[in-house]
Motif scaffolding. Structure first.
Motif, PDB file in Angstrom:
ATOM      1  N   ILE A 333      24.727 -15.449 -78.675  1.00  0.00           N
ATOM      2  CA  ILE A 333      26.126 -15.034 -78.506  1.00  0.00           C
ATOM      3  C   ILE A 333      26.167 -13.584 -78.026  1.00  0.00           C
ATOM      4  N   ARG A 334      26.751 -13.415 -76.866  1.00  0.00           N
ATOM      5  CA  ARG A 334      26.892 -12.048 -76.348  1.00  0.00           C
ATOM      6  C   ARG A 334      28.204 -11.471 -76.848  1.00  0.00           C
ATOM      7  N   THR A 335      28.146 -10.260 -77.370  1.00  0.00           N
ATOM      8  CA  THR A 335      29.390  -9.648 -77.838  1.00  0.00           C
ATOM      9  C   THR A 335      30.269  -9.347 -76.620  1.00  0.00           C
ATOM     10  N   LEU A 336      31.519  -9.098 -76.914  1.00  0.00           N
ATOM     11  CA  LEU A 336      32.549  -8.975 -75.885  1.00  0.00           C
ATOM     12  C   LEU A 336      32.112  -8.130 -74.674  1.00  0.00           C
ATOM     13  N   ASP A 337      32.178  -8.732 -73.500  1.00  0.00           N
ATOM     14  CA  ASP A 337      31.882  -7.998 -72.262  1.00  0.00           C
ATOM     15  C   ASP A 337      33.165  -7.911 -71.446  1.00  0.00           C
ATOM     16  N   ALA A 338      34.152  -7.202 -72.017  1.00  0.00           N
ATOM     17  CA  ALA A 338      35.429  -7.066 -71.309  1.00  0.00           C
ATOM     18  C   ALA A 338      35.572  -5.632 -70.825  1.00  0.00           C
ATOM     19  N   VAL A 359      35.162   1.822 -68.900  1.00  0.00           N
ATOM     20  CA  VAL A 359      35.042   1.427 -70.310  1.00  0.00           C
ATOM     21  C   VAL A 359      34.873  -0.080 -70.367  1.00  0.00           C
ATOM     22  N   ARG A 360      33.650  -0.510 -70.289  1.00  0.00           N
ATOM     23  CA  ARG A 360      33.334  -1.935 -70.194  1.00  0.00           C
ATOM     24  C   ARG A 360      32.379  -2.319 -71.301  1.00  0.00           C
ATOM     25  N   ALA A 361      32.366  -3.589 -71.630  1.00  0.00           N
ATOM     26  CA  ALA A 361      31.314  -4.175 -72.456  1.00  0.00           C
ATOM     27  C   ALA A 361      31.062  -3.388 -73.744  1.00  0.00           C
ATOM     28  N   ILE A 432      19.760  -6.128 -70.154  1.00  0.00           N
ATOM     29  CA  ILE A 432      19.291  -5.062 -69.272  1.00  0.00           C
ATOM     30  C   ILE A 432      20.020  -5.268 -67.945  1.00  0.00           C
ATOM     31  N   GLU A 433      21.026  -4.414 -67.733  1.00  0.00           N
ATOM     32  CA  GLU A 433      21.889  -4.596 -66.557  1.00  0.00           C
ATOM     33  C   GLU A 433      22.130  -3.288 -65.816  1.00  0.00           C
ATOM     34  N   ILE A 434      21.663  -2.214 -66.412  1.00  0.00           N
ATOM     35  CA  ILE A 434      21.934  -0.892 -65.835  1.00  0.00           C
ATOM     36  C   ILE A 434      20.576  -0.260 -65.523  1.00  0.00           C
ATOM     37  N   ASN A 456      22.997 -10.238 -62.380  1.00  0.00           N
ATOM     38  CA  ASN A 456      24.243 -10.109 -61.610  1.00  0.00           C
ATOM     39  C   ASN A 456      24.672  -8.643 -61.577  1.00  0.00           C
ATOM     40  N   ASP A 457      24.621  -8.024 -62.743  1.00  0.00           N
ATOM     41  CA  ASP A 457      24.988  -6.609 -62.797  1.00  0.00           C
ATOM     42  C   ASP A 457      23.835  -5.696 -62.415  1.00  0.00           C
ATOM     43  N   LEU A 458      22.629  -6.080 -62.785  1.00  0.00           N
ATOM     44  CA  LEU A 458      21.511  -5.180 -62.467  1.00  0.00           C
ATOM     45  C   LEU A 458      21.393  -4.987 -60.949  1.00  0.00           C
ATOM     46  N   ASP A 466      29.002  -3.819 -54.911  1.00  0.00           N
ATOM     47  CA  ASP A 466      29.998  -4.498 -55.746  1.00  0.00           C
ATOM     48  C   ASP A 466      29.758  -6.005 -55.676  1.00  0.00           C
ATOM     49  N   ARG A 467      29.488  -6.605 -56.815  1.00  0.00           N
ATOM     50  CA  ARG A 467      29.105  -8.019 -56.812  1.00  0.00           C
ATOM     51  C   ARG A 467      30.230  -8.944 -56.360  1.00  0.00           C
ATOM     52  N   SER A 468      31.481  -8.447 -56.376  1.00  0.00           N
ATOM     53  CA  SER A 468      32.565  -9.344 -55.954  1.00  0.00           C
ATOM     54  C   SER A 468      33.109  -8.999 -54.565  1.00  0.00           C
TER      55      SER A 468
END
Ligand code: PEP
Ligand code: MG
Length: 580
Positions: A333-338, A359-361, A432-434, A456-458, A466-468
């Protein structure tokens, strides 16, 4: 013969007769009222909302009896929308100030919601307006006395086309009679699309005007792989589609037979292949596709599309249903990534100039420790009943992990104090995304029980792409030498500290990358259910030794195009065929 194109929302090909379901809006007339009627209109509104609530509760009970508990999430979402005080207060305000009837006022409230949702960047969130629309249409129908017809019992096997098809509709269909779904609105991330995939029902969405242009009973082919709908196909097209369907089903059938096979290489090396999920409905599909539990449960879906944060009990209930769906396997379970582009309605978040760097994740979670601990307690409580791993997203440094772990410790203490059971040894990992986390991987590895690389983020942050942003999609390169070097460094750091290295970005689900990821030494790959069997098939045809040589070979090249050419040249014919 006519062709319509839409969004390939759920894979598979179906051919059959069209059955149009009219789920169009209730007819609403807006008119002026006098001041004596205001209270009466407000009362009518309240009554219609209450009637709708009862209707949904009844539907929920009926579905629980026929379909079990697993798919009730959507009706609960609708009940929550209905329970939102703002729906009634804002609409009553419009009745009072505008002096208009309740139906007209509710339509205006819906219009406001539509405008607000249209301005949301995140496609998942934006599409949540369809849930609000479904609920408000129900209330409107109740006000006008126009009951929502239950879905007609489908005669024979049909393909259903509807302007919109709600998740509740989806749950009512007779799976033996319905071959596919076409809708005029909605997209890949709509709840209906997610359910269609979970139910293995081909679907094409966003096919504009189809219900106006066609008549019931026409012959139709739905290609959920390409997003094409063919109406009244000629003989040749029919035969071609039939062969395509047979080929797809044959490959799927053959692949499904391999679901129980272990995910081991020819030389006996085991890799955990797990699933990425957003809602409990997807859990069963992970196991059916031979997945070994869940490597990434994106909990933010539970926090979106609502005006207040879910409380601890609600979180426990949802996490538990996910756990039951994948039992006895591990649930990560990944904690909130909003935050960033995934704003939560229930929170006051300042708009940011550069949200991907905002201010993310974990930063967001650490900024609201009480909410964060609520989520941690909910996860811990579920850990009492089966293997749970807790994962923190977007970690950039040691302080963040330590603060997150300190709050986890507090959450544990609170559970101890209240005599609540949990697994005190539940594993804790970081994503590990940064790039900083890659650089610090050796230090981070001392703090946690596992790593999971979010490619995706890494890739986004390593290459500053920008991934999108579709315009930069050609530069979004998983085989970029900088990315490959980062992946190697992360695996080495994890293994140096004796912890497993997992990878849960989209890269994990592409069979072409499997030899590299295996060769680099990843212990676990987590991906969408539909990719697991294809990846497993390649895995079972490789040896670790050969994969390691292929991975090593990649580092001789200095561009992603060269790496890709090299990789393709190294993959033997039978492996290449299964990749196609
Ligand atoms: C990732 O970044 O690779 C990942 C799995 O997380 P998300 O796609 O949810 O950001
Ligand atoms: Mg991510």
């Amino acid at each position: 013969m006519r062709l319509f194109s839409g969004i390939a929302a759920s894979p598979g090909i179906a051919m059959g007769r069209l059955c149009i379901i009219d789920r169009r809006r209730a007819v609403v007339t807006e008119y002026q009222i006098n001041s004596e009627s205001v209270n009466h209109e407000v009362a009518r509104l309240a009554q219609a909302i209450e009637d709708t609530r009862i209707e949904l509760e009844v539907l929920k009970t009926r579905l629980a009896e026929t379909n079990g508990e697993t798919h009730l999430f959507f009706i609960e979402t609708h009940l929550m929308i209905l329970a939102d005080e703002r729906l009634i207060t804002e609409t009553s305000e419009i009745i009072r100030t505008g002096m208009i009837n309740a139906e007209g006022a509710l339509r205006r409230t819906l219009h406001r919601y539509r405008e607000a949702f249209a301005g949301i960047d995140d496609p998942y969130l934006r599409e949540r307006i369809s849930d609000v629309e479904t609920v408000i249409e129900r209330v409107l129908r109740n006000m006008s006395g126009e009951a929502i017809e239950p879905l007609p019992e489908q005669e024979g096997q049909v393909i259903i086309a509807a302007h919109d098809f709600s998740p509740a509709d989806m749950l009512q269909i007779n799976r033996n009679n319905v071959l596919a779904i076409i809708t005029e609105i909605g997209g890949r991330t709509s709840h209906t699309a997610i359910l269609a995939r979970a139910l293995d029902l081909p679907a094409v969405m966003g096919v504009e005007g189809i219900t106006d242009l066609l008549l019931d009973g026409v012959a139709i082919i739905v290609d959920g792989l390409s997003g094409v709908v063919i109406v009244d196909p000629d003989q040749e097209t029919f035969q071609t589609s039939l062969r395509r369907k047979q080929h797809y089903e044959y490959v799927e059938y053959e692949l499904l037979k391999t679901a129980p096979l272990p995910a081991v290489t020819l030389d006996g090396h085991q890799v955990y292949l797990r699933g990425n999920v957003e809602i409990p409905e997807e859990g069963a599909s992970i196991l059916n596709h031979g997945g070994d539990g869940v490597g990434l449960y994106r909990t933010e879906m539970l926090f979106m599309n609502r005006l207040c944060m879910p409380d601890e009990e609600e979180q426990v209930a949802i996490y538990r249903s996910m756990q039951e769906a994948v039992a006895p396997h591990t649930l990560t379970i990944r904690t909130l990534d909003a935050g960033g582009d995934k704003l939560l309605d229930g929170m006051d978040q300042a708009s940011e100039i550069n949200p991907a760097l905002g201010v993310r994740a974990i930063r967001l979670s650490l900024s609201m420790p009480d909410e964060f601990k609520k989520q941690l307690r909910a996860i811990l409580r579920v850990s009492a009943d089966g293997p749970i791993r807790i994962m923190f997203p977007m970690i950039s440094g040691i302080e963040e992990v330590r603060r997150a772990k300190a709050l986890l410790q507090e959450a544990k203490q609170e559970l101890v104090d209240s005599g609540t059971r949990f697994d005190s040894a539940a594993k804790v990992g970081v994503m590990i995304e940064i790039p900083a986390a890659v650089t610090l991987a050796d230090l981070l590895a001392r703090e946690v029980d596992f790593f999971s690389v979010g490619t995706n983020d890494l890739i986004q942050y390593t290459l500053a792409i920008d991934r999108s942003n579709e315009q930069l999609s050609h530069m979004y390169q998983p085989l970029h030498p900088a990315v490959l070097r980062s992946l190697r460094r992360v695996v080495q750091a994890a293994h140096g500290a004796g912890i497993p290295a997992c990878l849960c970005g989209e890269m994990a689900g592409d069979p072409l990358y499997l030899p590299v990821l295996l060769g680099l030494g990843f212990d676990e790959l987590s991906m969408g259910a539909g990719s697991i069997l294809r990846v497993k098939q390649i895995l079972r045809r490789c040896t670790l030794e050969r994969a390691a040589a292929i991975a090593e070979g990649c580092f001789a090249f200095s561009t992603s195009a060269e790496v890709e050419m090299y990789l393709k040249s190294q993959i033997t014919l039978d492996v290449a065929e299964s990749i196609d």
